[in-house]
Design an enzyme around this catalytic site. Sequence first.
Site, PDB file in Angstrom:
ATOM      1  N   TYR A  52      -0.553  -2.619   2.010  1.00 55.08           N
ATOM      2  CA  TYR A  52       0.758  -2.514   2.660  1.00 55.08           C
ATOM      3  C   TYR A  52       0.864  -3.344   3.930  1.00 55.08           C
ATOM      4  O   TYR A  52       1.963  -3.535   4.439  1.00 55.08           O
ATOM      5  CB  TYR A  52       1.056  -1.047   2.991  1.00 55.08           C
ATOM      6  CG  TYR A  52       1.632  -0.263   1.845  1.00 55.08           C
ATOM      7  CD1 TYR A  52       0.858   0.018   0.720  1.00 55.08           C
ATOM      8  CD2 TYR A  52       2.938   0.217   1.888  1.00 55.08           C
ATOM      9  CE1 TYR A  52       1.381   0.747  -0.330  1.00 55.08           C
ATOM     10  CE2 TYR A  52       3.461   0.943   0.830  1.00 55.08           C
ATOM     11  CZ  TYR A  52       2.688   1.207  -0.271  1.00 55.08           C
ATOM     12  OH  TYR A  52       3.212   1.927  -1.311  1.00 55.08           O
TER      13      TYR A  52
ATOM     14  N   ASP B  92      -0.195   6.132  -2.339  1.00 58.76           N
ATOM     15  CA  ASP B  92       1.201   6.058  -2.783  1.00 58.76           C
ATOM     16  C   ASP B  92       1.301   6.503  -4.238  1.00 58.76           C
ATOM     17  O   ASP B  92       2.163   7.308  -4.604  1.00 58.76           O
ATOM     18  CB  ASP B  92       1.702   4.624  -2.631  1.00 58.76           C
ATOM     19  CG  ASP B  92       3.124   4.475  -3.138  1.00 58.76           C
ATOM     20  OD1 ASP B  92       3.966   5.313  -2.751  1.00 58.76           O
ATOM     21  OD2 ASP B  92       3.385   3.545  -3.933  1.00 58.76           O
TER      22      ASP B  92
ATOM     23  N   ASP C 224      -8.784   6.011 -10.832  1.00 56.23           N
ATOM     24  CA  ASP C 224      -8.324   6.231 -12.215  1.00 56.23           C
ATOM     25  C   ASP C 224      -8.797   7.595 -12.731  1.00 56.23           C
ATOM     26  O   ASP C 224      -8.049   8.308 -13.421  1.00 56.23           O
ATOM     27  CB  ASP C 224      -8.757   5.083 -13.142  1.00 56.23           C
ATOM     28  CG  ASP C 224     -10.197   4.639 -12.949  1.00 56.23           C
ATOM     29  OD1 ASP C 224     -10.869   5.121 -12.008  1.00 56.23           O
ATOM     30  OD2 ASP C 224     -10.661   3.794 -13.746  1.00 56.23           O
TER      31      ASP C 224
HETATM   32  C1  IPM Z   1       6.628   6.351  -0.256  1.00 57.70           C
HETATM   33  C2  IPM Z   1       7.524   5.284  -0.809  1.00 57.70           C
HETATM   34  C3  IPM Z   1       7.364   4.045   0.046  1.00 57.70           C
HETATM   35  C4  IPM Z   1       5.919   3.635  -0.023  1.00 57.70           C
HETATM   36  C5  IPM Z   1       8.273   2.879  -0.338  1.00 57.70           C
HETATM   37  C6  IPM Z   1       9.713   3.278  -0.328  1.00 57.70           C
HETATM   38  C7  IPM Z   1       8.038   1.674   0.530  1.00 57.70           C
HETATM   39  O1  IPM Z   1       7.246   5.042  -2.136  1.00 57.70           O
HETATM   40  O2  IPM Z   1       6.879   6.812   0.868  1.00 57.70           O
HETATM   41  O3  IPM Z   1       5.690   6.741  -0.941  1.00 57.70           O
HETATM   42  O4  IPM Z   1       5.523   2.917  -0.961  1.00 57.70           O
HETATM   43  O5  IPM Z   1       5.163   4.035   0.863  1.00 57.70           O
HETATM   44 MN    MN Z   2       5.686   6.271  -2.941  1.00 58.54          MN
END
Ligand code: IPM
Ligand code: MN
Length: 354
Positions: A139, A248, A224
Amino acid sequence: MNQKTYPIAVIAGDGTGPEVVAEGIKVLKAAANRFGFSLEFHAFPFGGEHYKKTGETLPDTALAELRKFSAILLGAIGHPDVAPGVLETGILLKLRFGLDQYVNLRPIKLYAGVETPLKDKGPEDIDFVVIRENTEGLYAGAGGFLKKGTPDEVAIQESINTHKGVERCIRYAFELTRKRNKAKKLTLCGKTNVLIYAFDLWQRVFNDVAKDYPDVTTDYAHVDAICMWMIKNPETFDVIVTDNLFGDIITDLGAMIQGGMGIAAGGNINPQGVSMFEPIGGSAPKYAGKGVINPLAAISAAAMMLETLGEQEAADAIEQAVKATIKRLKSLSAGKMGCTTQEAGTMVAELIEA
Ligand code: IPM
Ligand code: MN
Protein backbone atom coordinates in the site's frame (compact mmCIF):
# COMPACT_ATOMS: atom_id res chain seq x y z
CA MET A 1 -20.04 19.45 37.09
CA ASN A 2 -16.90 19.08 35.09
CA GLN A 3 -17.60 16.57 32.35
CA LYS A 4 -14.94 15.11 30.15
CA THR A 5 -15.47 16.35 26.58
CA TYR A 6 -14.10 14.68 23.48
CA PRO A 7 -13.94 16.61 20.22
CA ILE A 8 -14.78 14.15 17.43
CA ALA A 9 -14.17 14.78 13.72
CA VAL A 10 -16.83 13.30 11.47
CA ILE A 11 -16.17 12.45 7.83
CA ALA A 12 -19.51 11.03 6.77
CA GLY A 13 -18.39 10.73 3.16
CA ASP A 14 -20.33 9.18 0.31
CA GLY A 15 -23.29 6.95 -0.47
CA THR A 16 -24.77 5.44 2.66
CA GLY A 17 -21.95 6.91 4.80
CA PRO A 18 -23.97 9.90 6.07
CA GLU A 19 -26.98 7.74 7.00
CA VAL A 20 -25.03 5.22 9.02
CA VAL A 21 -22.83 7.84 10.65
CA ALA A 22 -25.95 9.72 11.78
CA GLU A 23 -27.05 6.58 13.64
CA GLY A 24 -23.57 6.15 15.10
CA ILE A 25 -23.78 9.70 16.46
CA LYS A 26 -27.29 9.10 17.81
CA VAL A 27 -26.00 6.12 19.77
CA LEU A 28 -22.84 7.92 20.90
CA LYS A 29 -24.95 10.74 22.31
CA ALA A 30 -27.10 8.26 24.21
CA ALA A 31 -24.00 6.56 25.62
CA ALA A 32 -22.41 9.88 26.58
CA ASN A 33 -25.58 10.96 28.43
CA ARG A 34 -25.83 7.73 30.30
CA PHE A 35 -22.15 7.48 31.27
CA GLY A 36 -21.46 11.12 32.05
CA PHE A 37 -19.12 12.42 29.39
CA SER A 38 -19.72 14.55 26.35
CA LEU A 39 -18.80 14.53 22.70
CA GLU A 40 -18.52 17.49 20.34
CA PHE A 41 -18.93 16.59 16.70
CA HIS A 42 -17.32 18.55 13.93
CA ALA A 43 -18.20 17.64 10.32
CA PHE A 44 -15.69 17.57 7.47
CA PRO A 45 -16.95 17.44 3.88
CA PHE A 46 -14.38 15.11 2.26
CA GLY A 47 -15.45 12.39 -0.12
CA GLY A 48 -16.41 11.77 -3.73
CA GLU A 49 -19.14 14.41 -3.90
CA HIS A 50 -16.82 17.05 -2.49
CA TYR A 51 -14.11 16.01 -4.93
CA LYS A 52 -16.48 16.29 -7.88
CA LYS A 53 -17.55 19.77 -6.80
CA THR A 54 -14.16 21.18 -5.82
CA GLY A 55 -11.41 18.94 -7.22
CA GLU A 56 -10.11 18.60 -3.67
CA THR A 57 -9.47 15.22 -2.02
CA LEU A 58 -7.92 15.84 1.40
CA PRO A 59 -5.78 18.98 1.76
CA ASP A 60 -2.75 18.98 4.07
CA THR A 61 -4.40 21.73 6.11
CA ALA A 62 -7.24 19.34 6.95
CA LEU A 63 -4.75 16.73 8.11
CA ALA A 64 -3.25 19.30 10.47
CA GLU A 65 -6.70 20.23 11.75
CA LEU A 66 -7.71 16.60 12.26
CA ARG A 67 -4.72 16.07 14.55
CA LYS A 68 -6.47 18.24 17.16
CA PHE A 69 -9.40 15.86 17.60
CA SER A 70 -9.74 12.98 20.06
CA ALA A 71 -10.83 10.65 17.25
CA ILE A 72 -12.36 10.52 13.78
CA LEU A 73 -15.59 8.79 12.81
CA LEU A 74 -15.66 7.88 9.12
CA GLY A 75 -18.67 6.80 7.07
CA ALA A 76 -17.55 5.66 3.63
CA ILE A 77 -15.39 7.02 0.85
CA GLY A 78 -16.18 5.96 -2.72
CA HIS A 79 -18.07 7.31 -5.70
CA PRO A 80 -19.21 5.51 -8.86
CA ASP A 81 -18.22 8.48 -11.07
CA VAL A 82 -14.68 8.83 -9.74
CA ALA A 83 -11.85 6.72 -11.20
CA PRO A 84 -10.51 3.97 -8.92
CA GLY A 85 -7.60 5.08 -6.78
CA VAL A 86 -8.29 8.82 -6.64
CA LEU A 87 -10.37 8.83 -3.47
CA GLU A 88 -8.72 5.76 -1.97
CA THR A 89 -5.21 7.15 -2.10
CA GLY A 90 -6.23 10.82 -1.91
CA ILE A 91 -8.44 10.50 1.15
CA LEU A 92 -8.53 7.15 2.94
CA LEU A 93 -4.87 6.19 2.63
CA LYS A 94 -3.77 9.78 3.10
CA LEU A 95 -5.62 9.81 6.42
CA ARG A 96 -4.17 6.47 7.52
CA PHE A 97 -0.62 7.36 6.49
CA GLY A 98 -0.75 11.05 7.38
CA LEU A 99 -2.04 10.36 10.89
CA ASP A 100 0.29 7.37 11.21
CA GLN A 101 -2.57 5.03 12.08
CA TYR A 102 -0.32 2.03 11.94
CA VAL A 103 -2.73 -0.59 13.17
CA ASN A 104 -5.91 -1.61 11.40
CA LEU A 105 -7.92 -3.42 14.05
CA ARG A 106 -10.69 -5.69 12.82
CA PRO A 107 -12.62 -7.85 15.27
CA ILE A 108 -14.24 -10.88 13.65
CA LYS A 109 -17.02 -11.78 16.05
CA LEU A 110 -20.22 -13.64 15.28
CA TYR A 111 -23.05 -12.43 17.49
CA ALA A 112 -25.84 -14.76 18.55
CA GLY A 113 -28.70 -14.72 16.07
CA VAL A 114 -26.52 -13.63 13.14
CA GLU A 115 -26.37 -15.96 10.20
CA THR A 116 -22.94 -17.17 9.10
CA PRO A 117 -22.33 -19.02 5.83
CA LEU A 118 -20.18 -21.48 7.81
CA LYS A 119 -22.11 -24.69 8.41
CA ASP A 120 -22.13 -25.91 12.01
CA LYS A 121 -20.27 -22.86 13.35
CA GLY A 122 -21.67 -20.53 15.98
CA PRO A 123 -20.71 -17.55 18.15
CA GLU A 124 -18.44 -19.76 20.30
CA ASP A 125 -16.39 -20.62 17.18
CA ILE A 126 -16.03 -17.23 15.54
CA ASP A 127 -14.40 -14.70 17.84
CA PHE A 128 -10.98 -13.45 16.88
CA VAL A 129 -9.21 -10.24 15.96
CA VAL A 130 -7.11 -9.39 12.92
CA ILE A 131 -4.39 -6.80 13.28
CA ARG A 132 -3.38 -5.49 9.90
CA GLU A 133 -0.33 -3.29 9.44
CA ASN A 134 -1.85 -0.09 8.04
CA THR A 135 0.90 2.20 6.74
CA GLU A 136 3.37 0.11 4.72
CA GLY A 137 3.57 -2.99 2.52
CA LEU A 138 2.26 -2.89 -1.01
CA TYR A 139 0.00 0.00 0.00
CA ALA A 140 2.97 2.35 0.44
CA GLY A 141 2.77 3.19 -3.25
CA ALA A 142 6.41 2.47 -4.06
CA GLY A 143 6.95 1.69 -7.71
CA GLY A 144 6.29 3.09 -11.11
CA PHE A 145 6.02 2.54 -14.83
CA LEU A 146 8.69 2.25 -17.45
CA LYS A 147 7.78 2.70 -21.12
CA LYS A 148 4.12 3.05 -20.17
CA GLY A 149 1.70 2.37 -22.96
CA THR A 150 4.25 0.58 -25.15
CA PRO A 151 4.66 -3.18 -25.73
CA ASP A 152 7.80 -2.99 -23.55
CA GLU A 153 5.92 -1.58 -20.60
CA VAL A 154 7.13 -2.46 -17.10
CA ALA A 155 5.03 -1.91 -13.97
CA ILE A 156 6.67 -2.27 -10.58
CA GLN A 157 4.91 -2.18 -7.23
CA GLU A 158 7.10 -2.87 -4.24
CA SER A 159 6.22 -3.93 -0.73
CA ILE A 160 7.83 -1.69 1.88
CA ASN A 161 8.50 -3.34 5.23
CA THR A 162 10.50 -1.38 7.78
CA HIS A 163 11.83 -2.87 10.98
CA LYS A 164 10.19 -0.07 12.93
CA GLY A 165 6.85 -0.43 11.13
CA VAL A 166 6.74 -4.19 11.52
CA GLU A 167 7.86 -4.11 15.13
CA ARG A 168 5.33 -1.58 16.39
CA CYS A 169 2.51 -3.48 14.71
CA ILE A 170 3.62 -6.84 16.10
CA ARG A 171 4.12 -5.37 19.57
CA TYR A 172 0.60 -3.95 19.48
CA ALA A 173 -0.65 -7.42 18.52
CA PHE A 174 1.13 -9.09 21.46
CA GLU A 175 -0.24 -6.45 23.86
CA LEU A 176 -3.76 -6.96 22.55
CA THR A 177 -3.48 -10.75 22.77
CA ARG A 178 -2.46 -10.42 26.40
CA LYS A 179 -5.21 -7.90 27.16
CA ARG A 180 -7.93 -9.97 25.44
CA ASN A 181 -6.94 -12.81 27.73
CA LYS A 182 -8.76 -15.53 25.75
CA ALA A 183 -6.62 -18.32 24.26
CA LYS A 184 -3.64 -15.92 24.47
CA LYS A 185 -2.48 -17.09 21.09
CA LEU A 186 -1.03 -14.87 18.39
CA THR A 187 -0.76 -16.14 14.83
CA LEU A 188 1.56 -14.49 12.33
CA CYS A 189 -0.01 -14.63 8.87
CA GLY A 190 2.60 -14.40 6.12
CA LYS A 191 4.10 -16.10 3.11
CA THR A 192 7.61 -16.98 4.28
CA ASN A 193 7.94 -19.66 1.59
CA VAL A 194 7.76 -17.15 -1.28
CA LEU A 195 8.10 -13.59 0.04
CA ILE A 196 11.51 -14.49 1.39
CA TYR A 197 12.63 -10.95 2.23
CA ALA A 198 9.52 -9.26 3.56
CA PHE A 199 8.29 -12.13 5.70
CA ASP A 200 11.76 -13.11 6.80
CA LEU A 201 11.83 -9.71 8.49
CA TRP A 202 8.32 -10.22 9.88
CA GLN A 203 9.19 -13.65 11.24
CA ARG A 204 12.42 -12.48 12.90
CA VAL A 205 10.76 -9.47 14.50
CA PHE A 206 7.84 -11.67 15.61
CA ASN A 207 10.23 -14.14 17.28
CA ASP A 208 12.15 -11.31 18.96
CA VAL A 209 9.11 -9.53 20.33
CA ALA A 210 7.65 -12.86 21.49
CA LYS A 211 10.46 -13.09 24.07
CA ASP A 212 8.82 -10.20 25.94
CA TYR A 213 5.50 -12.08 26.08
CA PRO A 214 6.19 -15.54 27.52
CA ASP A 215 2.50 -15.83 28.47
CA VAL A 216 1.42 -15.61 24.79
CA THR A 217 1.50 -18.73 22.60
CA THR A 218 2.85 -17.99 19.13
CA ASP A 219 1.88 -19.57 15.87
CA TYR A 220 2.58 -19.06 12.17
CA ALA A 221 0.52 -19.80 9.05
CA HIS A 222 0.84 -18.87 5.39
CA VAL A 223 -1.89 -16.55 4.18
CA ASP A 224 -3.40 -19.11 1.81
CA ALA A 225 -3.67 -21.66 4.63
CA ILE A 226 -5.23 -19.00 6.88
CA CYS A 227 -7.96 -18.58 4.24
CA MET A 228 -8.74 -22.30 4.48
CA TRP A 229 -8.73 -22.41 8.26
CA MET A 230 -10.81 -19.28 8.71
CA ILE A 231 -13.52 -21.27 6.93
CA LYS A 232 -12.84 -24.74 8.32
CA ASN A 233 -11.59 -24.07 11.87
CA PRO A 234 -12.20 -20.43 12.79
CA GLU A 235 -12.24 -21.47 16.46
CA THR A 236 -8.47 -22.02 16.34
CA PHE A 237 -7.79 -18.28 16.04
CA ASP A 238 -7.45 -15.72 18.81
CA VAL A 239 -5.41 -12.88 17.33
CA ILE A 240 -3.85 -12.76 13.85
CA VAL A 241 -1.22 -10.21 12.83
CA THR A 242 -0.28 -9.60 9.21
CA ASP A 243 0.81 -7.08 6.60
CA ASN A 244 -1.32 -4.51 4.85
CA LEU A 245 -2.46 -6.41 1.74
CA PHE A 246 -2.93 -9.82 3.36
CA GLY A 247 -4.82 -8.06 6.14
CA ASP A 248 -7.07 -6.35 3.61
CA ILE A 249 -7.96 -9.67 2.02
CA ILE A 250 -8.44 -11.86 5.07
CA THR A 251 -10.57 -9.26 6.84
CA ASP A 252 -13.10 -9.25 4.00
CA LEU A 253 -13.23 -13.02 4.41
CA GLY A 254 -13.63 -12.42 8.14
CA ALA A 255 -16.44 -9.92 7.58
CA MET A 256 -18.38 -12.55 5.65
CA ILE A 257 -18.11 -15.24 8.31
CA GLN A 258 -19.20 -12.79 11.02
CA GLY A 259 -22.40 -11.98 9.17
CA GLY A 260 -21.45 -9.54 6.44
CA MET A 261 -20.89 -5.86 5.86
CA GLY A 262 -23.91 -4.86 7.95
CA ILE A 263 -21.98 -5.67 11.10
CA ALA A 264 -18.23 -5.46 10.33
CA ALA A 265 -16.36 -2.53 11.86
CA GLY A 266 -12.74 -1.50 12.01
CA GLY A 267 -10.40 0.92 13.69
CA ASN A 268 -7.37 2.67 12.21
CA ILE A 269 -5.31 3.12 15.31
CA ASN A 270 -2.43 5.37 16.21
CA PRO A 271 -1.93 4.55 19.90
CA GLN A 272 -0.02 7.81 20.38
CA GLY A 273 -2.18 9.96 18.13
CA VAL A 274 -5.58 10.33 16.49
CA SER A 275 -7.41 7.14 15.54
CA MET A 276 -10.21 6.70 13.02
CA PHE A 277 -13.15 4.30 13.12
CA GLU A 278 -15.25 3.07 10.23
CA PRO A 279 -17.81 0.52 9.14
CA ILE A 280 -15.89 -1.48 6.55
CA GLY A 281 -18.75 -1.94 4.11
CA GLY A 282 -18.09 0.92 1.73
CA SER A 283 -20.47 3.51 0.28
CA ALA A 284 -23.05 1.10 -1.22
CA PRO A 285 -24.38 3.76 -3.67
CA LYS A 286 -27.37 1.70 -4.76
CA TYR A 287 -28.82 1.87 -1.23
CA ALA A 288 -27.94 5.51 -0.56
CA GLY A 289 -30.66 7.78 0.76
CA LYS A 290 -33.25 5.02 1.04
CA GLY A 291 -33.05 4.38 4.77
CA VAL A 292 -32.50 0.66 4.20
CA ILE A 293 -28.83 0.24 5.05
CA ASN A 294 -27.86 -1.47 8.30
CA PRO A 295 -26.24 1.02 10.70
CA LEU A 296 -24.92 -1.59 13.15
CA ALA A 297 -21.43 -1.65 11.64
CA ALA A 298 -21.13 2.12 12.03
CA ILE A 299 -22.53 1.84 15.56
CA SER A 300 -19.99 -0.87 16.39
CA ALA A 301 -17.24 1.37 14.98
CA ALA A 302 -18.47 4.08 17.33
CA ALA A 303 -18.21 1.61 20.23
CA MET A 304 -14.63 0.81 19.22
CA MET A 305 -13.95 4.52 19.25
CA LEU A 306 -15.19 4.85 22.84
CA GLU A 307 -13.12 1.87 23.89
CA THR A 308 -10.01 3.51 22.45
CA LEU A 309 -10.88 6.77 24.21
CA GLY A 310 -10.99 4.84 27.49
CA GLU A 311 -14.79 4.85 27.89
CA GLN A 312 -14.93 1.09 28.30
CA GLU A 313 -18.27 0.94 30.14
CA ALA A 314 -19.99 2.98 27.46
CA ALA A 315 -18.41 0.85 24.73
CA ASP A 316 -19.62 -2.33 26.45
CA ALA A 317 -23.13 -0.88 26.79
CA ILE A 318 -23.23 -0.18 23.06
CA GLU A 319 -22.09 -3.72 22.29
CA GLN A 320 -24.80 -5.17 24.54
CA ALA A 321 -27.41 -2.94 22.88
CA VAL A 322 -26.21 -4.00 19.43
CA LYS A 323 -26.52 -7.65 20.42
CA ALA A 324 -30.08 -7.08 21.68
CA THR A 325 -31.03 -5.14 18.55
CA ILE A 326 -29.76 -7.93 16.31
CA LYS A 327 -32.36 -10.23 17.87
CA ARG A 328 -35.11 -7.82 16.83
CA LEU A 329 -33.99 -7.42 13.22
CA LYS A 330 -35.25 -9.83 10.56
CA SER A 331 -31.89 -9.82 8.80
CA LEU A 332 -28.69 -7.79 8.80
CA SER A 333 -28.84 -7.26 5.04
CA ALA A 334 -29.72 -3.92 3.48
CA GLY A 335 -33.44 -3.68 2.75
CA LYS A 336 -34.27 -6.81 4.74
CA MET A 337 -33.93 -5.63 8.33
CA GLY A 338 -37.69 -5.22 8.80
CA CYS A 339 -37.15 -1.61 9.87
CA THR A 340 -35.40 1.50 8.60
CA THR A 341 -31.82 2.58 9.19
CA GLN A 342 -33.10 5.26 11.55
CA GLU A 343 -35.33 2.85 13.48
CA ALA A 344 -32.47 0.41 13.97
CA GLY A 345 -30.29 3.24 15.33
CA THR A 346 -33.06 4.35 17.65
CA MET A 347 -33.47 0.80 19.00
CA VAL A 348 -29.80 0.73 20.00
CA ALA A 349 -29.93 4.24 21.49
CA GLU A 350 -33.07 3.46 23.53
CA LEU A 351 -31.58 0.26 24.90
CA ILE A 352 -28.60 2.28 26.13
CA GLU A 353 -30.78 4.95 27.73
CA ALA A 354 -33.03 2.37 29.41
C1 IPM B 1 -10.40 -1.36 3.41
C2 IPM B 1 -10.66 -0.97 1.99
C3 IPM B 1 -9.55 -0.05 1.54
C4 IPM B 1 -8.26 -0.82 1.66
C5 IPM B 1 -9.71 0.51 0.13
C6 IPM B 1 -11.01 1.23 -0.03
C7 IPM B 1 -8.55 1.38 -0.27
O1 IPM B 1 -10.79 -2.08 1.18
O2 IPM B 1 -10.44 -0.49 4.29
O3 IPM B 1 -10.16 -2.54 3.66
O4 IPM B 1 -7.90 -1.57 0.72
O5 IPM B 1 -7.60 -0.70 2.69
MN1 MN C 1 -10.60 -3.94 2.22
